[in-house]
Scaffold this active site. Sequence first.
Site, PDB file in Angstrom:
ATOM      1  N   CYS A 216       0.837  -1.207   0.000  1.00  0.00           N
ATOM      2  CA  CYS A 216       0.000   0.000   0.000  1.00  0.00           C
ATOM      3  C   CYS A 216       0.866   1.249   0.000  1.00  0.00           C
ATOM      4  O   CYS A 216       1.390   1.657   1.037  1.00  0.00           O
ATOM      5  CB  CYS A 216      -0.936   0.004   1.204  1.00  0.00           C
ATOM      6  SG  CYS A 216      -1.960   1.475   1.294  1.00  0.00           S
TER       7      CYS A 216
ATOM      8  N   CYS B 173      -0.381   4.122   2.149  1.00  0.00           N
ATOM      9  CA  CYS B 173      -0.160   3.934   3.592  1.00  0.00           C
ATOM     10  C   CYS B 173       1.301   4.187   3.968  1.00  0.00           C
ATOM     11  O   CYS B 173       1.590   4.825   4.966  1.00  0.00           O
ATOM     12  CB  CYS B 173      -0.477   2.504   4.031  1.00  0.00           C
ATOM     13  SG  CYS B 173      -1.933   1.794   3.318  1.00  0.00           S
ATOM     14  N   ASP B 174       2.214   3.646   3.183  1.00  0.00           N
ATOM     15  CA  ASP B 174       3.605   3.570   3.625  1.00  0.00           C
ATOM     16  C   ASP B 174       4.587   4.432   2.824  1.00  0.00           C
ATOM     17  O   ASP B 174       5.759   4.527   3.184  1.00  0.00           O
ATOM     18  CB  ASP B 174       4.073   2.105   3.572  1.00  0.00           C
ATOM     19  CG  ASP B 174       3.259   1.236   4.534  1.00  0.00           C
ATOM     20  OD1 ASP B 174       2.871   1.748   5.596  1.00  0.00           O
ATOM     21  OD2 ASP B 174       3.020   0.061   4.219  1.00  0.00           O
TER      22      ASP B 174
END
Length: 315
Positions: free
Chosen positions: A136, A139-140
């Site tokens: 992701c 997300c990261d």
Amino acid sequence: MEIEKVKCLIIGSGPAGYTAAIYAGRANLNPVLYEGLQPGGQLTTTTDVENFPGYPEGISGPQLMEDLRSQAVRFGADVRFGVATASDLSKAPYKVTIDEEKVIETDTLIISTGATAKYLGLDDEKKYAGMGVSACATCDGFFYRKKVVAVVGGGDTACEEAIYLAGLASKVYLIVRKPYLRASKIMQERVMAHEKIEILFEHNAVGLFGDGGVEGVKLVKRLGESDEERYELPIDGFFLAIGHKPNSDIFKQYLDTDEVGYILTEGNTPRTKVPGVFAAGDVADSHYRQAITAAGSGCKAAIEAERYLSEKGLL
Ligand code: NDP
């Protein structure tokens, strides 16, 4: 088989399921929630979550899920271990089998079983989970500012993630196993025109290396051909973007899904074609796939369940 009757059954324990449980609990629906194979869902595999509103300093994925769970329990949700293994949505009350040993009969059902990111199946993906391997970028990606990353995949997701990461990282390699991209024309053009993105066509990632975190990827160019070439490429982050699988198999027979299996809902609502059955979160969303959008749809599903029960005189 043991049978238990409830008013509101929630399957899945990601942000969608727990948010549905918070709202359903506060509406006195006495919701029962089964957590599934991965209690807490996909966020339990990430490190810090920095884009969930309300946490200016960020919060760890597992902690966020623990907090959501506690909040659901505080309002009376009955949160249980157990995996839904079969369903019968042919008529109300709907039946869901848990762990092949118990049947829950329910007036309303909220399906929030999520989606599972596909991985290549390398041992190193597990070894470096949360230490340089991610599925992701939204997300990261932030953790790779000014660093070098690789994205695996040649579809729209891979291109989108590569472009997103190129806004943060100093360099993005796109590892594509075929000699062409599968993504839409416009995404292909954007990726090819981006100065920070380098596409490695006809490449397969076969391993990762590094001490205490990813320091590079082992690549094979033209795998299985006479001119096959193996080499190592230094990178800091390894992102998988080879597709997701929505966890809808046991409900699919009764609901409309797209060709991949994402549950189709009515317009901007979590209503499925079966009255009283709602789908929330990633199992019905191939597009946004964010914790906050999942939570939002879980909220909507619980509100819909409450209205359905009220209209049917089942409250
Ligand atoms: P896709 O199935 O479209 O693409 C998956 C990619 O991963 C392909 O390039 C595939 O390679 C590659 N791949 C699969 N397995 C492996 C493997 N084991 N090793 C190496 N490469 C592998 O998935 P997406 O998630 O990209 O997209 C899913 C759907 O969502 C699509 O319909 C897409 O158009 C849509 N989407 C739309 C967006 C938008 O409109 N903005 C954004 C994101 C997704 P190969 O081509 O060789 O099979």
